[in-house]
Design a protein around this motif. Structure first.
Motif, PDB file in Angstrom:
ATOM      1  N   GLU A  69       0.821  -1.209   0.000  1.00  0.00           N
ATOM      2  CA  GLU A  69       0.000   0.000   0.000  1.00  0.00           C
ATOM      3  C   GLU A  69       0.852   1.255   0.000  1.00  0.00           C
ATOM      4  O   GLU A  69       0.483   2.261  -0.594  1.00  0.00           O
ATOM      5  CB  GLU A  69      -0.919   0.007   1.224  1.00  0.00           C
ATOM      6  CG  GLU A  69      -1.923  -1.133   1.223  1.00  0.00           C
ATOM      7  CD  GLU A  69      -2.718  -1.194   2.507  1.00  0.00           C
ATOM      8  OE1 GLU A  69      -2.705  -0.202   3.280  1.00  0.00           O
ATOM      9  OE2 GLU A  69      -3.349  -2.229   2.750  1.00  0.00           O
ATOM     10  N   THR A  70       2.017   1.197   0.680  1.00  0.00           N
ATOM     11  CA  THR A  70       2.881   2.365   0.821  1.00  0.00           C
ATOM     12  C   THR A  70       4.337   1.958   0.654  1.00  0.00           C
ATOM     13  O   THR A  70       4.778   0.964   1.220  1.00  0.00           O
ATOM     14  CB  THR A  70       2.709   3.008   2.211  1.00  0.00           C
ATOM     15  OG1 THR A  70       1.329   3.292   2.424  1.00  0.00           O
ATOM     16  CG2 THR A  70       3.508   4.290   2.346  1.00  0.00           C
ATOM     17  N   LEU A  71       5.092   2.749  -0.114  1.00  0.00           N
ATOM     18  CA  LEU A  71       6.538   2.592  -0.248  1.00  0.00           C
ATOM     19  C   LEU A  71       7.169   3.769   0.478  1.00  0.00           C
ATOM     20  O   LEU A  71       6.852   4.925   0.191  1.00  0.00           O
ATOM     21  CB  LEU A  71       6.958   2.600  -1.717  1.00  0.00           C
ATOM     22  CG  LEU A  71       8.456   2.665  -1.987  1.00  0.00           C
ATOM     23  CD1 LEU A  71       9.150   1.396  -1.505  1.00  0.00           C
ATOM     24  CD2 LEU A  71       8.718   2.886  -3.455  1.00  0.00           C
ATOM     25  N   ILE A  72       8.025   3.472   1.457  1.00  0.00           N
ATOM     26  CA  ILE A  72       8.736   4.524   2.186  1.00  0.00           C
ATOM     27  C   ILE A  72      10.195   4.466   1.764  1.00  0.00           C
ATOM     28  O   ILE A  72      10.859   3.453   1.931  1.00  0.00           O
ATOM     29  CB  ILE A  72       8.595   4.360   3.709  1.00  0.00           C
ATOM     30  CG1 ILE A  72       7.116   4.436   4.103  1.00  0.00           C
ATOM     31  CG2 ILE A  72       9.398   5.450   4.433  1.00  0.00           C
ATOM     32  CD1 ILE A  72       6.847   4.240   5.560  1.00  0.00           C
ATOM     33  N   SER A  95       7.141   9.071   1.515  1.00  0.00           N
ATOM     34  CA  SER A  95       6.327   7.893   1.237  1.00  0.00           C
ATOM     35  C   SER A  95       5.515   8.114  -0.024  1.00  0.00           C
ATOM     36  O   SER A  95       5.153   9.236  -0.367  1.00  0.00           O
ATOM     37  CB  SER A  95       5.414   7.569   2.411  1.00  0.00           C
ATOM     38  OG  SER A  95       4.494   8.617   2.629  1.00  0.00           O
ATOM     39  N   VAL A  96       5.255   7.007  -0.703  1.00  0.00           N
ATOM     40  CA  VAL A  96       4.470   7.017  -1.930  1.00  0.00           C
ATOM     41  C   VAL A  96       3.334   6.023  -1.743  1.00  0.00           C
ATOM     42  O   VAL A  96       3.574   4.857  -1.433  1.00  0.00           O
ATOM     43  CB  VAL A  96       5.340   6.606  -3.144  1.00  0.00           C
ATOM     44  CG1 VAL A  96       4.504   6.526  -4.404  1.00  0.00           C
ATOM     45  CG2 VAL A  96       6.521   7.534  -3.313  1.00  0.00           C
ATOM     46  N   GLU A  97       2.110   6.501  -1.895  1.00  0.00           N
ATOM     47  CA  GLU A  97       0.960   5.605  -1.872  1.00  0.00           C
ATOM     48  C   GLU A  97       0.953   4.852  -3.196  1.00  0.00           C
ATOM     49  O   GLU A  97       0.980   5.472  -4.264  1.00  0.00           O
ATOM     50  CB  GLU A  97      -0.338   6.390  -1.692  1.00  0.00           C
ATOM     51  CG  GLU A  97      -0.420   7.125  -0.365  1.00  0.00           C
ATOM     52  CD  GLU A  97      -0.365   6.211   0.838  1.00  0.00           C
ATOM     53  OE1 GLU A  97      -0.979   5.127   0.802  1.00  0.00           O
ATOM     54  OE2 GLU A  97       0.299   6.570   1.812  1.00  0.00           O
ATOM     55  N   MET A  98       0.922   3.543  -3.152  1.00  0.00           N
ATOM     56  CA  MET A  98       1.117   2.738  -4.352  1.00  0.00           C
ATOM     57  C   MET A  98      -0.111   2.747  -5.283  1.00  0.00           C
ATOM     58  O   MET A  98       0.045   2.941  -6.463  1.00  0.00           O
ATOM     59  CB  MET A  98       1.506   1.315  -3.981  1.00  0.00           C
ATOM     60  CG  MET A  98       2.865   1.239  -3.310  1.00  0.00           C
ATOM     61  SD  MET A  98       4.176   2.003  -4.269  1.00  0.00           S
ATOM     62  CE  MET A  98       4.338   0.809  -5.563  1.00  0.00           C
ATOM     63  N   ASN A  99      -1.298   2.528  -4.805  1.00  0.00           N
ATOM     64  CA  ASN A  99      -2.531   2.586  -5.605  1.00  0.00           C
ATOM     65  C   ASN A  99      -2.328   2.306  -7.091  1.00  0.00           C
ATOM     66  O   ASN A  99      -2.547   3.163  -7.942  1.00  0.00           O
ATOM     67  CB  ASN A  99      -3.213   3.945  -5.436  1.00  0.00           C
ATOM     68  CG  ASN A  99      -3.676   4.176  -4.033  1.00  0.00           C
ATOM     69  OD1 ASN A  99      -3.872   3.230  -3.279  1.00  0.00           O
ATOM     70  ND2 ASN A  99      -3.839   5.423  -3.646  1.00  0.00           N
ATOM     71  N   SER A 114       5.033  -5.951   3.894  1.00  0.00           N
ATOM     72  CA  SER A 114       3.746  -5.805   3.208  1.00  0.00           C
ATOM     73  C   SER A 114       2.736  -6.865   3.634  1.00  0.00           C
ATOM     74  O   SER A 114       1.534  -6.602   3.602  1.00  0.00           O
ATOM     75  CB  SER A 114       3.940  -5.828   1.690  1.00  0.00           C
ATOM     76  OG  SER A 114       4.569  -7.027   1.279  1.00  0.00           O
ATOM     77  N   ASP A 115       3.194  -8.030   4.050  1.00  0.00           N
ATOM     78  CA  ASP A 115       2.260  -9.052   4.542  1.00  0.00           C
ATOM     79  C   ASP A 115       1.624  -8.640   5.862  1.00  0.00           C
ATOM     80  O   ASP A 115       0.521  -9.084   6.185  1.00  0.00           O
ATOM     81  CB  ASP A 115       2.972 -10.398   4.727  1.00  0.00           C
ATOM     82  CG  ASP A 115       3.300 -11.073   3.419  1.00  0.00           C
ATOM     83  OD1 ASP A 115       2.612 -10.798   2.418  1.00  0.00           O
ATOM     84  OD2 ASP A 115       4.251 -11.870   3.392  1.00  0.00           O
TER      85      ASP A 115
END
Length: 65
Positions: A15-18, A28-32, A51-52
């Motif tokens: 959901e999010t890449l930091i 952070s980048v919201e992946m969407n 992520s899990d």
């Protein structure tokens, strides 16, 4: 739980890449649906893939890991 570049990340769970910058700050980048556009596995550094658990992947570029 540290996973290195040889491990493929399933971005459908992310959901999010930091991204932790070398001088200390991070963003952070919201992946969407952006998983196809970002390939951090080609970068040099360390990856903490939780992520899990919480949908977050932390990337520490070389020199900041």
């Amino acid at each position: 739980m540290k996973k290195y570049l040889a491990h493929a990340i399933d971005f459908s769970k992310v959901e999010t890449l930091i991204y932790h910058l070398p001088d200390g700050p991070s963003f952070s980048v919201e992946m969407n649906g952006m998983g196809d556009l970002i390939d951090i596995e080609m970068e040099i550094g360390d990856i903490c893939d939780t992520s899990d658990i919480d949908g977050v992947v932390h990337f520490f570029p070389r020199g900041n890991a």
